[in-house]
Motif scaffolding. Sequence first.
Motif, PDB file in Angstrom:
ATOM      1  N   THR A 142       0.643  -1.706   0.412  1.00 43.47           N
ATOM      2  CA  THR A 142       0.052  -0.465   0.061  1.00 43.47           C
ATOM      3  C   THR A 142       0.790   1.303  -0.142  1.00 43.47           C
ATOM      4  O   THR A 142       0.486   2.021  -0.621  1.00 43.47           O
ATOM      5  CB  THR A 142      -0.610  -0.515   1.382  1.00 43.47           C
ATOM      6  OG1 THR A 142      -0.094  -0.456   2.478  1.00 43.47           O
ATOM      7  CG2 THR A 142      -2.072  -1.363   1.463  1.00 43.47           C
ATOM      8  N   LYS A 144       2.395   2.134   2.818  1.00 46.98           N
ATOM      9  CA  LYS A 144       2.057   2.953   4.201  1.00 46.98           C
ATOM     10  C   LYS A 144       3.663   2.023   4.715  1.00 46.98           C
ATOM     11  O   LYS A 144       3.022   1.512   4.690  1.00 46.98           O
ATOM     12  CB  LYS A 144       0.779   2.695   4.780  1.00 46.98           C
ATOM     13  CG  LYS A 144      -0.410   2.635   3.547  1.00 46.98           C
ATOM     14  CD  LYS A 144      -0.645   4.757   4.469  1.00 46.98           C
ATOM     15  CE  LYS A 144      -1.581   4.827   3.409  1.00 46.98           C
ATOM     16  NZ  LYS A 144      -2.426   6.775   2.908  1.00 46.98           N
ATOM     17  N   ILE A 146       4.337   1.008   8.792  1.00 38.71           N
ATOM     18  CA  ILE A 146       3.707   1.003   9.984  1.00 38.71           C
ATOM     19  C   ILE A 146       4.656   0.958  11.882  1.00 38.71           C
ATOM     20  O   ILE A 146       5.825  -0.519  11.068  1.00 38.71           O
ATOM     21  CB  ILE A 146       2.971  -0.057  10.253  1.00 38.71           C
ATOM     22  CG1 ILE A 146       1.584   0.611   9.382  1.00 38.71           C
ATOM     23  CG2 ILE A 146       2.285  -0.208  12.072  1.00 38.71           C
ATOM     24  CD1 ILE A 146       0.479  -0.727   9.321  1.00 38.71           C
ATOM     25  N   HIS A 167       1.020  -3.177   4.236  1.00 39.17           N
ATOM     26  CA  HIS A 167       1.689  -2.238   4.634  1.00 39.17           C
ATOM     27  C   HIS A 167       3.213  -2.914   4.800  1.00 39.17           C
ATOM     28  O   HIS A 167       2.997  -3.795   5.260  1.00 39.17           O
ATOM     29  CB  HIS A 167       1.432  -1.698   5.744  1.00 39.17           C
ATOM     30  CG  HIS A 167      -0.457  -1.278   5.479  1.00 39.17           C
ATOM     31  ND1 HIS A 167      -1.030  -0.490   4.666  1.00 39.17           N
ATOM     32  CD2 HIS A 167      -1.192  -2.070   7.017  1.00 39.17           C
ATOM     33  CE1 HIS A 167      -2.113  -0.306   5.465  1.00 39.17           C
ATOM     34  NE2 HIS A 167      -2.558  -1.302   6.324  1.00 39.17           N
ATOM     35  N   ASP A 229       3.333   5.875   9.184  1.00 38.13           N
ATOM     36  CA  ASP A 229       1.645   6.172   9.170  1.00 38.13           C
ATOM     37  C   ASP A 229       1.692   6.057  10.124  1.00 38.13           C
ATOM     38  O   ASP A 229       0.164   7.045  10.248  1.00 38.13           O
ATOM     39  CB  ASP A 229       0.974   6.004   7.399  1.00 38.13           C
ATOM     40  CG  ASP A 229       1.975   6.226   6.364  1.00 38.13           C
ATOM     41  OD1 ASP A 229       1.843   7.380   5.862  1.00 38.13           O
ATOM     42  OD2 ASP A 229       2.910   5.538   6.056  1.00 38.13           O
ATOM     43  N   SER A 230       1.603   5.137  10.797  1.00 37.50           N
ATOM     44  CA  SER A 230       0.775   4.796  11.828  1.00 37.50           C
ATOM     45  C   SER A 230       1.973   3.920  13.509  1.00 37.50           C
ATOM     46  O   SER A 230       2.888   3.454  12.685  1.00 37.50           O
ATOM     47  CB  SER A 230      -0.226   3.797  12.116  1.00 37.50           C
ATOM     48  OG  SER A 230      -0.749   3.585  12.713  1.00 37.50           O
ATOM     49  N   ASN A 436      -2.641   8.451  15.422  1.00 36.32           N
ATOM     50  CA  ASN A 436      -2.536   7.174  14.504  1.00 36.32           C
ATOM     51  C   ASN A 436      -1.818   6.880  15.453  1.00 36.32           C
ATOM     52  O   ASN A 436      -0.602   6.067  15.142  1.00 36.32           O
ATOM     53  CB  ASN A 436      -1.293   8.139  13.592  1.00 36.32           C
ATOM     54  CG  ASN A 436      -0.540   8.829  14.118  1.00 36.32           C
ATOM     55  OD1 ASN A 436      -0.035   8.961  15.235  1.00 36.32           O
ATOM     56  ND2 ASN A 436       1.122   8.899  12.962  1.00 36.32           N
ATOM     57  N   VAL A 464      -6.453  -0.608  12.492  1.00 36.26           N
ATOM     58  CA  VAL A 464      -4.702   0.575  12.073  1.00 36.26           C
ATOM     59  C   VAL A 464      -5.447   0.200  10.923  1.00 36.26           C
ATOM     60  O   VAL A 464      -5.290   1.847  10.111  1.00 36.26           O
ATOM     61  CB  VAL A 464      -3.903   0.236  12.137  1.00 36.26           C
ATOM     62  CG1 VAL A 464      -2.003   0.458  11.848  1.00 36.26           C
ATOM     63  CG2 VAL A 464      -2.986   0.176  13.710  1.00 36.26           C
ATOM     64  N   ASP A 465      -5.511  -0.590  10.000  1.00 31.26           N
ATOM     65  CA  ASP A 465      -5.709  -0.617   8.416  1.00 31.26           C
ATOM     66  C   ASP A 465      -7.332   0.014   8.365  1.00 31.26           C
ATOM     67  O   ASP A 465      -6.866   0.482   7.054  1.00 31.26           O
ATOM     68  CB  ASP A 465      -6.268  -2.385   7.739  1.00 31.26           C
ATOM     69  CG  ASP A 465      -6.335  -2.805   6.940  1.00 31.26           C
ATOM     70  OD1 ASP A 465      -5.175  -1.990   6.037  1.00 31.26           O
ATOM     71  OD2 ASP A 465      -6.647  -3.817   6.551  1.00 31.26           O
ATOM     72  N   LEU A 468      -6.078   3.913   8.445  1.00 32.79           N
ATOM     73  CA  LEU A 468      -5.083   3.800   7.613  1.00 32.79           C
ATOM     74  C   LEU A 468      -6.146   4.015   5.775  1.00 32.79           C
ATOM     75  O   LEU A 468      -5.507   4.599   5.172  1.00 32.79           O
ATOM     76  CB  LEU A 468      -3.630   3.095   7.335  1.00 32.79           C
ATOM     77  CG  LEU A 468      -3.040   3.397   7.903  1.00 32.79           C
ATOM     78  CD1 LEU A 468      -1.908   2.321   7.898  1.00 32.79           C
ATOM     79  CD2 LEU A 468      -2.604   4.502   8.449  1.00 32.79           C
TER      80      LEU A 468
END
Length: 486
Positions: A142, A144, A146, A167, A229-230, A436, A464-465, A468
């Motif tokens: 993705t 992203k 984490i 991710h 991102d998280s 986040n 979380v998913d 995001l």
Amino acid sequence: MGKFKGFIEFERTDERLIPVKKRVKNYNEFTIKPSEKKLKEQGGRCMDCGVPFCHSGCPLGNLIPDFNDAVYNNEWEKALHLLHSTNNFPEFTGRLCPAPCEAACVLGIISPPVSIELIEKYIVERGFKEGWIKAIPPKNRTGKKIAIVGSGPAGLAAAQQLNKAGHSIDVFERDSKIGGLLRYGIPDFKMEKHVIDRRLSILEEEGIKFHTNIEVGVDLSCNELNNYDSVVLCGGATIKRNLPIKGSDLYGVKQAMEFLTLQNEVVDGIKKTTESLNAKGKNVIVIGGGDTGSDCIGTSNRQGAKSVTNFEIMPKPSSERSEENPWPYWPFKLKTSSSHEEGIHREWSILTKEFIGDNSGKVKSLKTVEVEWIKKEGERPILKEIKGSEKLWPCDLALLALGFTGHEPDLVDKLNLQTDNNNQIVTNNYQTSVANIFSAGDMRRGQSLIVWAISEGREAAYQVDKFLMGSSKLETKENGDLPQVR
Ligand SMILES: Cc1cc2nc3c(=O)[nH]c(=O)nc-3n(C[C@H](O)[C@H](O)[C@H](O)COP(=O)(O)OP(=O)(O)OC[C@H]3O[C@@H](n4cnc5c(N)ncnc54)[C@H](O)[C@@H]3O)c2cc1C
Ligand code: SF4
């Protein structure tokens, strides 16, 4: 359903154990695998209840009647698929879970419950043996990123789920090896550590990156977390409860975790000897019950303690469920672990008053008093010391196994996370007060169990998913998006 009336035909089977004299000579696991026929029969004992209470007992919502049926019908690969659909690491829970599912099993009302944990363990072991458990990297990424802080069962479950969603995952662990309490708390005789390594190599192949010897907030600053991102905080509940009484600073009064970790490090080969802290030839007193206390007993016996005594402040539980504690609730009854069977003197309703030392500052005895618990309707029981019941116990090593009071405050403070009056991180669907940043496992819920850590890691990953991507296809108990197999 496995076998019609199977529960009448077949008796419950538990794993046989290597005899005590032999098993205390080393730190290996000591269970003996039942025959394939026996395992199938155990699957056949399941009644496939209309309302399977075992599901509600299991924090993961494992599809128990379905995998029982598959095992009875010799469909082991299907059983494995079912098991993995709700549990990332059945090899951990199959060895270590206290099995609330079995406590809730309907069969338990009239006869010994289905051996669910045994079946779970041998499904996953069969899966590894046959090579059915393989890395399944995501097809697409993705973009992203984490960060997961802490690599216990909660961190690992969150990592695998979020990686599955595409991710990119970095797991940060301050210890020198991955696994959290599975690695350095739980002794090898309960779970040999190659069981963790076997799973980690699959997670690595799936693309998860592990970074050890990095304490987030110290070696990796909170600012650096902004590159992600998280963030999912899975740092455990690591603050040990103390016993602030006279003499608790004497040499030989130690926290259980220091004792257990050192032995695990020696078995692991990263430390050479337990000389600085071991039970050999000593009168050991373990203060506190629970898993940690039990693990100290098993470890003390293996190290060659002269005597091992366990103190518990609560009264001795009855050997059967009480009327106030009916099925399908967790039974608060006397638990005798395999470590207890290896040699222990157990005392209940006993309070430690003082540690007494010799001239060199070493503990030499321990002073106790017997207590009774006074119950008044609608109030919490009150502890009362029994006059004249004071006693001295010879003691060269006192191990404090009094539980954990919660997570460490430093990182939580640095990240400005909101906490409640009990110093628990405030979360809503695993999301902290910083949008986040999420949290799961013992760090969020307080000292608990592996099965809860895995469950929380999975549920947090779903949240979380969704945060995001706007939506999530990850399995969760919330959306009930589990395979329809019945
Ligand atoms: C001795 C003992 C025996 C137990 N036996 C059992 C059992 O038989 N069955 C059972 O179900 N449960 C058992 N438990 C409980 C179980 O181990 C825990 O509930 C479970 O491991 C919690 O998982 P977790 O992932 O939340 O945290 P942990 O397993 O505690 O992992 C947290 C990890 O985070 C790391 N960490 C913390 N802060 C940072 C930071 N700032 N940066 C980087 N890393 C960080 C820590 O080093 C640790 O490795 C036992 C517990 C103990 C202490
Ligand atoms: S409650 Fe027990 S008997 Fe009923 S479905 Fe679950 S495991 Fe089978």
